[in-house]
Scaffold this motif. Structure first.
Motif, short mmCIF file in Angstrom:
data_model
loop_
_atom_site.label_atom_id
_atom_site.label_comp_id
_atom_site.label_asym_id
_atom_site.label_seq_id
_atom_site.Cartn_x
_atom_site.Cartn_y
_atom_site.Cartn_z
N CYS A 26 -2.54 -3.61 4.73
CA CYS A 26 -1.27 -4.05 4.18
C CYS A 26 -1.46 -5.01 3.03
O CYS A 26 -0.70 -4.98 2.07
CB CYS A 26 -0.48 -4.74 5.29
SG CYS A 26 1.06 -5.47 4.74
N CYS A 27 -2.45 -5.87 3.11
CA CYS A 27 -2.57 -6.96 2.15
C CYS A 27 -3.96 -7.05 1.57
O CYS A 27 -4.93 -6.66 2.20
CB CYS A 27 -2.24 -8.29 2.83
SG CYS A 27 -0.69 -8.28 3.72
N LYS A 72 4.58 -8.58 0.23
CA LYS A 72 4.07 -8.57 1.60
C LYS A 72 5.01 -9.38 2.49
O LYS A 72 5.15 -10.59 2.32
CB LYS A 72 2.65 -9.13 1.65
CG LYS A 72 1.68 -8.42 0.71
CD LYS A 72 1.66 -6.91 0.93
CE LYS A 72 0.71 -6.20 -0.02
NZ LYS A 72 0.74 -4.73 0.15
N ILE A 180 -3.58 -14.17 1.17
CA ILE A 180 -3.10 -12.91 0.61
C ILE A 180 -2.92 -13.04 -0.90
O ILE A 180 -2.34 -14.01 -1.39
CB ILE A 180 -1.78 -12.49 1.28
CG1 ILE A 180 -2.04 -12.16 2.76
CG2 ILE A 180 -1.15 -11.30 0.57
CD1 ILE A 180 -0.79 -11.89 3.55
N GLU A 182 -1.19 -10.89 -2.98
CA GLU A 182 0.13 -10.50 -3.48
C GLU A 182 1.18 -11.55 -3.09
O GLU A 182 0.94 -12.44 -2.29
CB GLU A 182 0.53 -9.13 -2.91
CG GLU A 182 -0.38 -8.00 -3.32
CD GLU A 182 -1.55 -7.78 -2.37
OE1 GLU A 182 -2.24 -6.77 -2.52
OE2 GLU A 182 -1.76 -8.63 -1.47
N VAL A 184 4.16 -13.14 -1.16
CA VAL A 184 4.49 -13.12 0.27
C VAL A 184 5.95 -13.50 0.46
O VAL A 184 6.47 -14.39 -0.22
CB VAL A 184 3.59 -14.09 1.06
CG1 VAL A 184 4.05 -14.23 2.50
CG2 VAL A 184 2.13 -13.64 1.01
N TYR A 240 7.82 -3.04 -1.35
CA TYR A 240 7.39 -4.02 -0.34
C TYR A 240 6.70 -3.32 0.82
O TYR A 240 6.87 -2.11 1.04
CB TYR A 240 8.58 -4.84 0.17
CG TYR A 240 9.64 -4.03 0.89
CD1 TYR A 240 9.50 -3.68 2.23
CD2 TYR A 240 10.79 -3.61 0.23
CE1 TYR A 240 10.46 -2.93 2.90
CE2 TYR A 240 11.77 -2.86 0.87
CZ TYR A 240 11.59 -2.53 2.22
OH TYR A 240 12.55 -1.78 2.87
N ASP A 241 5.92 -4.09 1.56
CA ASP A 241 5.31 -3.65 2.82
C ASP A 241 5.70 -4.65 3.90
O ASP A 241 5.58 -5.87 3.69
CB ASP A 241 3.78 -3.62 2.74
CG ASP A 241 3.26 -2.61 1.74
OD1 ASP A 241 3.89 -1.55 1.60
OD2 ASP A 241 2.22 -2.89 1.11
N CYS A 243 4.43 -6.33 6.97
CA CYS A 243 3.03 -6.49 7.37
C CYS A 243 2.81 -7.10 8.75
O CYS A 243 1.74 -6.93 9.33
CB CYS A 243 2.30 -7.37 6.35
SG CYS A 243 2.19 -6.64 4.72
#
Length: 377
Positions: A26-27, A72, A180, A182, A184, A240-241, A243
């Protein structure tokens, strides 16, 4: 995934992983040893502006360059302690010098025992609270508007969006932002006085679905549908994900033996159902246990509830939601973070005595467990 060499883990008890074919990539986790910052406290003014002042005047920091890519998202939920009751700057009424109460964030940043740990919460250049624009927060409560409380991570996302409070999202956000690459986003949905047995009851447990389970899903969906409005810097092209999920709750279920008896089942079903609702079959789940009264706790119902939380994260007991090789459910011990009333702003066992150190460590281990699960595949 790789974790920064300077990222120190606190021990926690983990449970099994869901053995599906869905990956957890995911990240992108930071690998530079300099990412986890420990800034020295500056010599700025004694009175720190609240988080809303930071937002109005744009006193924000980016602690590392954000990597382009999907946003994320981590979803946190629970009752009043997830709302956040940690005191930022309560004055000690019995102190003739009107100093800050022991256990407040203002006290902790100057206490020799804790100042190194909490130095990161203060902007060394301005003396103001650190405001991280690499981590965004949305919280369903505000007390002033219907839009919730949202913006860059800092103090002020506690109960009712009170600028003088925070919850587990605070340290959790520091951990995730440090790890992370990206951008958040933390979506926090919490309401005081709610139980898992009825209020958050998941569909898979049978009976009436809990109204706050449904409200949690509605709030998350509302935020996802309004990301550009809430956070103008959101990159719509990258998307977006979702996570991970964090759950901090347990006081109300611990009052009733029958609710404790079904807590493990309900927790497992909650994990199943939110993974299905958000279409993330292997979504990591982090559960700081309900460590009221610390190691002195001797109420059997509450001890049984803690065990139920650990059991829900146990890969042998529940291989349907976990995986022994790459755990994606973890329960973290929190009883060592309890601080007695004499070292706290208040005597409220059900709110961890409003102690900022307790809430900080709860959020920190919840985040560290999440990072470990994300990096395990």
């Amino acid at each position: 995934m790789k974790i920064s060499p300077s990222f120190r883990m606190i021990s926690f008890r983990s449970g099994p992983l869901l053995a599906t074919g869905v990956g957890l990539l995911c990240c992108s986790l930071l690998v530079s040893a300099g990412v986890v910052l420990r800034k020295e406290r500056g010599n700025g003014e004694e009175t720190l502006p609240d988080v809303h002042e930071h937002r109005r005047h744009g006193q924000k920091e980016r602690l590392h360059d954000v990597k382009p890519g999907p946003l994320k998202i981590f979803i946190l939920a629970g009752q009043s302690n997830m709302e956040g009751q940690a005191a930022v700057d309560t004055i000690n009424a019995s102190d003739p010098n009107h100093g800050y109460s022991n256990g407040t964030l203002k006290y902790l940043i100057k206490d020799p025992r804790t100042e190194a740990e909490f130095a990161v919460t203060v902007n060394a250049s301005t003396g103001n609270w650190t405001v991280r624009d690499d981590v965004w927060v949305w919280f369903n409560e505000n007390g002033r508007t219907q839009d919730g409380t949202y913006g860059p991570l800092s103090v002020g996302y506690g109960s009712l969006g009170d600028p003088h409070k925070f919850g587990p999202e605070y340290a959790f956000g520091f951990v995730m932002g440090d790890a992370i690459q990206e951008q958040v986003l933390i979506i926090k949905t919490a309401w005081g006085g709610k139980n898992l047995s009825v209020d958050f009851r998941p569909p898979s447990s049978g009976g009436n679905v809990g109204p706050y389970y449904e409200m949690m899903l509605q709030d998350v969906q509302s935020v996802l549908g309004n990301l550009s409005k809430l956070f103008p810097a959101y990159d719509t092209k990258s998307g977006y994900d979702i996570c991970g999920f964090g759950w901090f709750q347990g006081w109300n279920d611990g009052l009733v033996a029958s609710m404790v008896a079904e807590y493990e089942k309900n927790m497992v079903n909650l994990i199943k159902d939110v993974r299905a609702a958000w279409k993330v079959p292997s979504m990591p789940v982090s559960i700081p246990v309900a460590g009221f009264s610390g190691w002195a706790l001797n109420v059997q119902r509450r001890l049984d509830l803690i065990q139920a939380q650990f059991n829900a994260a146990n890969e042998t007991l529940h291989p349907e939601i976990n995986n022994a090789t790459h755990p994606i459910v973890a329960a973290e011990e929190t009883r060592g973070f309890w601080r007695d009333p004499k070292y706290s702003p208040a005597d409220r066992v059900y709110h961890y005595n409003l102690n900022a150190e307790t809430y900080w460590w709860v959020g920190k281990v919840m985040g560290q467990a999440m990072v470990k699960m994300l990096s395990s595949v």
